[in-house]
Design a protein around this motif. Structure first.
Motif, PDB file in Angstrom:
ATOM      1  N   TRP A  26       0.878  -1.228   0.021  1.00 36.73           N
ATOM      2  CA  TRP A  26       0.044  -0.039   0.160  1.00 36.73           C
ATOM      3  C   TRP A  26       0.662   1.231   0.026  1.00 36.73           C
ATOM      4  CZ3 TRP A  26       1.666   1.388   4.665  1.00 36.73           C
ATOM      5  CH2 TRP A  26       1.826   0.481   5.836  1.00 36.73           C
ATOM      6  N   GLU A 160      -4.636  -1.078  -0.509  1.00 39.95           N
ATOM      7  CA  GLU A 160      -5.226   0.191   0.329  1.00 39.95           C
ATOM      8  C   GLU A 160      -5.006   0.122   1.783  1.00 39.95           C
ATOM      9  OE1 GLU A 160      -6.846   2.999  -0.374  1.00 39.95           O
ATOM     10  OE2 GLU A 160      -6.382   2.909  -2.586  1.00 39.95           O
ATOM     11  N   GLY A 161      -4.894  -1.217   2.189  1.00 36.19           N
ATOM     12  CA  GLY A 161      -4.724  -1.496   3.695  1.00 36.19           C
ATOM     13  C   GLY A 161      -4.561  -2.688   3.979  1.00 36.19           C
ATOM     14  N   GLU A 163      -6.373  -6.308   5.835  1.00 33.86           N
ATOM     15  CA  GLU A 163      -7.599  -6.936   6.418  1.00 33.86           C
ATOM     16  C   GLU A 163      -7.296  -7.963   7.374  1.00 33.86           C
ATOM     17  OE1 GLU A 163     -12.004  -7.118   5.301  1.00 33.86           O
ATOM     18  OE2 GLU A 163     -10.444  -6.324   4.403  1.00 33.86           O
ATOM     19  N   ARG A 173     -11.133  -3.879   8.845  1.00 36.56           N
ATOM     20  CA  ARG A 173     -10.444  -3.393   7.586  1.00 36.56           C
ATOM     21  C   ARG A 173      -9.789  -2.256   8.098  1.00 36.56           C
ATOM     22  NH1 ARG A 173      -8.308  -4.179   2.598  1.00 36.56           N
ATOM     23  NH2 ARG A 173      -8.132  -2.310   1.535  1.00 36.56           N
ATOM     24  N   HIS A 175      -7.650   0.926   7.476  1.00 40.77           N
ATOM     25  CA  HIS A 175      -7.074   1.959   6.172  1.00 40.77           C
ATOM     26  C   HIS A 175      -5.910   2.475   6.248  1.00 40.77           C
ATOM     27  CE1 HIS A 175     -11.384   2.085   4.493  1.00 40.77           C
ATOM     28  NE2 HIS A 175     -11.604   1.807   5.816  1.00 40.77           N
ATOM     29  N   ARG A 176      -4.930   1.809   5.794  1.00 35.68           N
ATOM     30  CA  ARG A 176      -3.266   2.252   5.800  1.00 35.68           C
ATOM     31  C   ARG A 176      -2.995   3.740   4.846  1.00 35.68           C
ATOM     32  NH1 ARG A 176       0.315  -0.638   8.720  1.00 35.68           N
ATOM     33  NH2 ARG A 176      -0.322  -2.969   8.928  1.00 35.68           N
ATOM     34  N   LEU A 178      -4.633   6.774   4.110  1.00 38.24           N
ATOM     35  CA  LEU A 178      -5.846   7.733   4.834  1.00 38.24           C
ATOM     36  C   LEU A 178      -6.616   8.548   3.847  1.00 38.24           C
ATOM     37  CD1 LEU A 178      -4.502   8.411   8.300  1.00 38.24           C
ATOM     38  CD2 LEU A 178      -6.141   6.430   7.723  1.00 38.24           C
ATOM     39  N   ARG A 179      -7.732   8.635   3.858  1.00 39.14           N
ATOM     40  CA  ARG A 179      -8.579   9.619   3.192  1.00 39.14           C
ATOM     41  C   ARG A 179      -9.099  10.867   4.105  1.00 39.14           C
ATOM     42  NH1 ARG A 179      -5.846   7.951  -1.195  1.00 39.14           N
ATOM     43  NH2 ARG A 179      -6.533   5.604  -1.843  1.00 39.14           N
ATOM     44  N   HIS A 195     -16.469   0.823  13.694  1.00 40.03           N
ATOM     45  CA  HIS A 195     -15.626   1.781  13.047  1.00 40.03           C
ATOM     46  C   HIS A 195     -14.563   2.328  14.114  1.00 40.03           C
ATOM     47  CE1 HIS A 195     -17.461   5.325  14.232  1.00 40.03           C
ATOM     48  NE2 HIS A 195     -16.699   6.188  13.670  1.00 40.03           N
TER      49      HIS A 195
END
Length: 227
Positions: A26, A160-161, A163, A173, A175-176, A178-179, A195
């Motif tokens: 990622w 993306e990350g 699991e 999941r 999220h490596r 980040l958004r 979450h």
């Protein structure tokens, strides 16, 4: 509560991560290596007081656009058996001596405490201050029953990350990459049953928020919307 020591590390965490990050699927930065700066994060406490647990956010400016990464890390006073593949590196702590730093997705202590955070059984702690909750970290969980605890054997990375899949099909999941979330705050995927979200600083120093972890239930489970 974990004690945050104000001391030196040789090599530093950022130096360890600079060497390690390009090996991750990622990673989006320059193949020659990232240019990293700390951007935020939080800690969790190990109930036994032996393992340091940190969720660090770093921003890399080596690529075309700055990229922020979520890096769950554990720090141990001795090697973790069977986790050679997850070793980020070793460092010398000015107070605690030699420390082994691991990708925490493969460390059962971090995974257990992350599950406890998701279910509201523990609080996120400030990254740099002892005995101080981090109120910027939010969480939810609204599925039937407890999250299974054994996720470490099935941790897999993609573009993306990471699991983490439990024996009953429940998954975490991470999220490596980040958004930044919309102004209203992090929005978990509609199928998520839990979450973790948090804050960090953008490249210009502006505070931003985003989704760190999403929990997905096994297919037959029906959420009950309990916080």
């Amino acid at each position: 509560m974990a004690v945050i020591h104000q001391t030196d590390l040789k090599p530093t965490k950022l130096e360890l991560l600079t060497a390690w990050l390009p090996s991750r699927p990622w990673y989006l930065g320059d193949p020659a290596g990232p240019v990293l700066a700390k951007a935020g994060g939080f800690r969790l406490d190990d109930p036994e007081g032996e393992v340091g647990i940190e969720f660090m956010v770093v921003t890399d400016t080596s690529g075309t656009l700055p990229t922020s990464y979520l890096l769950p890390l554990t720090y141990r006073g001795a090697p973790l058996d069977g986790a050679e593949h997850a070793l980020v590196g070793t460092t010398e702590h000015g107070v605690l001596g030699p420390r082994w730093a691991y990708d925490g997705c493969h460390d059962p202590v971090l995974v257990a405490q992350l599950l406890a955070l998701i279910q509201g059984r523990v609080e996120a702690q400030a990254q740099n201050t002892s005995d101080s909750p981090d109120r910027e970290v939010t969480r939810s969980y609204h599925a039937h029953g407890a999250v299974p605890a054994d996720f470490t054997a099935a941790a897999t990375d993609d573009a993306e990350g990471t699991e983490l899949t439990g024996p009953d099909g429940t998954s975490l999941r991470l999220h490596r990459v980040l958004r930044t979330a919309p102004d209203g705050g992090p929005v978990p995927p509609p199928e998520a049953v839990g979450h973790v979200a948090g804050a960090w600083h953008g490249p210009d120093g502006t505070p931003v928020r985003g989704l760190f972890v999403a929990v997905h239930a096994r297919a037959q489970e029906v959420p009950s919307r309990q916080e």
